[in-house]
Design an enzyme around this catalytic site. Structure first.
Site, PDB file in Angstrom:
ATOM      1  N   ASP A 188       0.886  -1.162   0.000  1.00  0.00           N
ATOM      2  CA  ASP A 188       0.000   0.000   0.000  1.00  0.00           C
ATOM      3  C   ASP A 188       0.926   1.214   0.000  1.00  0.00           C
ATOM      4  O   ASP A 188       1.659   1.424   0.962  1.00  0.00           O
ATOM      5  CB  ASP A 188      -0.870  -0.057   1.257  1.00  0.00           C
ATOM      6  CG  ASP A 188      -1.815   1.130   1.394  1.00  0.00           C
ATOM      7  OD1 ASP A 188      -1.563   2.194   0.783  1.00  0.00           O
ATOM      8  OD2 ASP A 188      -2.817   0.993   2.129  1.00  0.00           O
ATOM      9  N   TYR A 233       0.834   0.400  14.848  1.00  0.00           N
ATOM     10  CA  TYR A 233      -0.137   0.151  13.793  1.00  0.00           C
ATOM     11  C   TYR A 233       0.153   1.009  12.566  1.00  0.00           C
ATOM     12  O   TYR A 233       0.256   2.217  12.646  1.00  0.00           O
ATOM     13  CB  TYR A 233      -1.551   0.461  14.281  1.00  0.00           C
ATOM     14  CG  TYR A 233      -2.592   0.233  13.207  1.00  0.00           C
ATOM     15  CD1 TYR A 233      -2.906  -1.062  12.797  1.00  0.00           C
ATOM     16  CD2 TYR A 233      -3.215   1.300  12.578  1.00  0.00           C
ATOM     17  CE1 TYR A 233      -3.819  -1.287  11.798  1.00  0.00           C
ATOM     18  CE2 TYR A 233      -4.150   1.083  11.576  1.00  0.00           C
ATOM     19  CZ  TYR A 233      -4.442  -0.213  11.192  1.00  0.00           C
ATOM     20  OH  TYR A 233      -5.347  -0.429  10.185  1.00  0.00           O
ATOM     21  N   LYS A 277      -3.239  -2.688   8.008  1.00  0.00           N
ATOM     22  CA  LYS A 277      -3.265  -4.139   8.123  1.00  0.00           C
ATOM     23  C   LYS A 277      -2.348  -4.741   7.069  1.00  0.00           C
ATOM     24  O   LYS A 277      -1.939  -4.050   6.141  1.00  0.00           O
ATOM     25  CB  LYS A 277      -4.698  -4.597   7.901  1.00  0.00           C
ATOM     26  CG  LYS A 277      -5.435  -5.391   8.975  1.00  0.00           C
ATOM     27  CD  LYS A 277      -4.804  -5.655  10.266  1.00  0.00           C
ATOM     28  CE  LYS A 277      -5.507  -6.598  11.179  1.00  0.00           C
ATOM     29  NZ  LYS A 277      -5.012  -6.464  12.546  1.00  0.00           N
TER      30      LYS A 277
HETATM   31  P1  13P Z   1      -5.306  -0.527   4.961  1.00  0.00           P
HETATM   32  O1  13P Z   1      -4.583  -1.504   5.852  1.00  0.00           O
HETATM   33  O2  13P Z   1      -5.970  -1.205   3.796  1.00  0.00           O
HETATM   34  O3  13P Z   1      -4.391   0.588   4.543  1.00  0.00           O
HETATM   35  O4  13P Z   1      -6.491   0.099   5.818  1.00  0.00           O
HETATM   36  C1  13P Z   1      -6.176   0.815   6.960  1.00  0.00           C
HETATM   37  C2  13P Z   1      -7.360   1.261   7.745  1.00  0.00           C
HETATM   38  O5  13P Z   1      -7.166   1.817   8.791  1.00  0.00           O
HETATM   39  C3  13P Z   1      -8.728   1.031   7.269  1.00  0.00           C
HETATM   40  O6  13P Z   1      -9.681   1.562   8.126  1.00  0.00           O
HETATM   41 MG    MG Z   2      -5.189  -2.212   2.180  1.00  0.00          MG
HETATM   42 MG    MG Z   3      -4.178   2.045   3.220  1.00  0.00          MG
END
Ligand code: 13P
Ligand code: MG
Ligand code: MG
Ligand code: 13P
Length: 372
Positions: free
Chosen positions: A13, A231, A234
């Site tokens: 990402d 964090y 994800k």
């Molecule tokens: P991603 O892990 O897809 O970047 O999403 C992060 C998030 O906080 C979604 O609410």
């Molecule tokens: Mg993502």
């Molecule tokens: Mg993202």
């Protein structure tokens, strides 16, 4: 014997349009340009660039083997260039999100991007399915991989095809300890489930056919928060599976996704939600930043070339009314889970939220607790 070919799926990402919604077309365009150059220079045989939600996915074929610094370097420089030349100028959201380091050390593993690679000798016909998911984590594959490679209720071939009847070996990674263990199925099935049921800690790294150790599947295992200590989104996972002729049939591989199982991820990576199988067109999260989505792309390999329906454009396998009911159930489940708000088990448990911003909230209350 046919030449060996390596399939490398490297994803990250590096910023997205409208929050964590979707990769921008100019990011895709830039990544394609980079990989097209590498193809012309002979570094890779073929490639397909796509996205699942806000995750940019680089699928490449080549002859350099797994963990090649050249291939990892190509992926890394592509992600960096997309970040610098597209994400930042357009002020896309969380530009460079998954790139946890500034310096490339020869392998992108441990630097943020997810990696799934397999080196194979192409069979006379080599169907492969590439899965990618958004708003979830590698443990999301545990349930479907168990169904596909170990459950006779899902995979008829385990019962009636002599070439699969001996079963498969699961290489399971403990992402906390950074160790792997091989478990052979069917004989160690209950031990396998004992581990894979703990989706946040034990994940499938690869699967081998027992009789000849031929690789059947490989998945990304990155847990970003464990690398970064906080964090950072994800670890939206990807997976490559070989199909047919000694491996599960395409339909056996897709079948488990007709049941939208609950996975960790969704809003702020902090909730359980159903994994919704979707077409590439619908691979973008909306409702509560979800529900988590998965795409399945079908190719034939021909001497390393990715044969799709139109050039390298794959068969978009969940673009099918056969998965409409799963999508409907997923939305019913999503609604059901949301009604619980921030109460467990709709929200993840405290050990999973250790790397989010929740501890900061709890910290503020710490001194206000009185002994009773
Ligand atoms: P991603 O892990 O897809 O970047 O999403 C992060 C998030 O906080 C979604 O609410
Ligand atoms: Mg993502
Ligand atoms: Mg993202
Ligand atoms: P075919 O007989 O069309 O090859 O199909 C076999 C199979 O594996 C169906 O799942």
């Amino acid at each position: 014997m046919s030449q060996k070919v390596t399939i490398s799926l490297i994803k990250a990402d590096v910023g997205s349009l409208c929050g964590h919604h979707v990769v921008h077309p100019r990011q895709i365009e830039m990544a394609r340009k980079k990989l097209e150059e590498a193809k012309k220079n002979g570094l890779i045989i073929d490639y397909y660039v796509f996205n699942c939600g806000d995750d940019l996915e680089l699928l490449m074929t080549h002859t350099k083997g797994e963990g090649s610094p050249d291939i990892h370097g190509l992926a890394w420089s592509t992600f960096k260039e997309v970040t610098e030349k597209v994400s930042k100028p357009l002020k896309l959201y969380a530009a460079g999100q998954d790139l946890l380091s500034d310096t490339f050390s020869g392998n992108v593993k441990g630097m943020g991007p997810g990696v799934a690679e397999m080196e194979i000798r192409e069979r006379p016909s080599e169907p492969i399915i590439v899965f990618a998911a958004d708003k979830t984590e590698p443990g999301a594959w545990n349930y479907p991989l168990y169904k596909i490679f170990a459950s006779p209720d899902n995979t008829a071939g385990l019962v009636i095809d002599p070439s699969m009847h001996e079963g498969f070996i699961f290489r399971v990674m403990d992402v906390i300890e950074g160790k792997v263990v091989d478990l052979a199925c069917p004989e160690e099935l209950y031990s396998l489930i004992a581990l894979l049921g703990t989706t946040g800690r034990y994940v499938v790294e690869r699967i081998l056919r027992k009789v000849d150790k031929e690789i059947a599947a490989v998945a990304t295992t990155t847990r970003l928060s464990l690398i970064a200590g906080k964090y950072v989104g994800k670890d939206d996972p990807a997976l490559i599976v070989r199909a047919q002729h000694g491996f599960p049939a395409v339909g056996e591989i897709l079948a488990p996704f007709a049941y939208p199982h609950l996975v960790a991820g969704w809003m702020r990576g902090s909730h359980y939600g159903p994994l919704m199988p979707v077409s590439l067109k619908h691979a973008k999260c909306t409702f509560f930043d979800g529900p988590p989505r998965v795409v399945a792309l079908g190719f034939q390999l021909a001497n390393g070339e990715l044969i799709g329906l139109n050039g390298s454009d794959p068969a978009d396998l969940f673009d099918d009314p056969a998965f409409d009911v799963a999508r409907t159930i997923a939305m019913q489940l999503a609604d059901y889970m949301r009604r619980m708000g921030e109460f467990m088990p709709a929200r993840l448990g405290p050990e999973e939220l250790e790397y989010t911003t929740l501890p900061k909230i709890l910290e503020k209350l710490k001194d206000r607790f009185r002994h009773v």
